[in-house]
Design an enzyme around this catalytic site. Structure first.
Site, mmCIF file in Angstrom:
data_model
loop_
_atom_site.group_PDB
_atom_site.id
_atom_site.type_symbol
_atom_site.label_atom_id
_atom_site.label_comp_id
_atom_site.label_asym_id
_atom_site.label_seq_id
_atom_site.Cartn_x
_atom_site.Cartn_y
_atom_site.Cartn_z
ATOM 1 N N GLY A 64 -28.200 -16.701 -6.534
ATOM 2 C CA GLY A 64 -26.909 -16.980 -7.107
ATOM 3 C C GLY A 64 -26.592 -16.366 -8.446
ATOM 4 O O GLY A 64 -26.928 -15.239 -8.720
ATOM 5 N N SER A 65 -26.026 -17.147 -9.274
ATOM 6 C CA SER A 65 -25.165 -16.770 -10.370
ATOM 7 C C SER A 65 -25.813 -16.000 -11.505
ATOM 8 O O SER A 65 -26.989 -16.150 -11.823
ATOM 9 C CB SER A 65 -24.534 -18.037 -10.942
ATOM 10 O OG SER A 65 -23.734 -17.727 -12.046
#
Length: 141
Positions: A64-65
């Site tokens: 993810g991020s």
């Protein structure tokens, strides 16, 4: 307690012996952890509600991020960060947090990479020991 030594790559090195929180699931620090408490807050994660503060947190790779490094930095500032991160492959975005904290805060969050075969040996372990001066990890079962 049985002790097993495996080779590793010290990405950010430090010597510590820590309790282990082990996972086969990838992990995202953004939305995956309560920054204030260190509890895993992603209800889909196998380690949901476990606390990683001060423990070696083993997850195969990040997910993810781009904000993962910032989350780790804030956790280090608050004292809720894991004591070490163990991966098969550490995402460079996750690695930014430990590297920047080492530089700006003088805090070291060790990061260790293991082969997939040696990572699997962590399952069922109670503790791990990291060594700043050598490329090996002790696993205590």
């Amino acid at each position: 307690m049985e002790r097993l030594i495996v080779p590793c790559q010290n990405v950010v090195a430090a010597s510590k012996r820590l309790e282990l929180v082990y996972s086969n699931d990838s992990f995202s620090f953004v939305g995956g952890v309560n920054i204030q408490t260190g509890d895993i807050s992603d209800y889909r994660h196998a380690n949901y509600q476990q606390n990683i503060t001060g423990r070696a947190f083993a997850f195969p790779f990040g997910r993810g991020s781009s904000g993962a490094g910032l989350v780790l930095m804030e956790m280090l500032r608050l004292g809720t960060a894991p004591g070490a991160i163990l991966n098969i492959h550490t995402d460079p975005v996750v690695l930014t947090g430990p590297l920047i904290c080492k530089h700006f805060y003088g805090q070291i969050l060790p990061v260790v990479n293991l082969s997939a075969e040696d990572y699997a040996k962590l399952q069922g372990a109670k503790e791990v020991e990291l060594f700043a001066d050598r490329a090996e990890l002790a696993i205590y079962k």
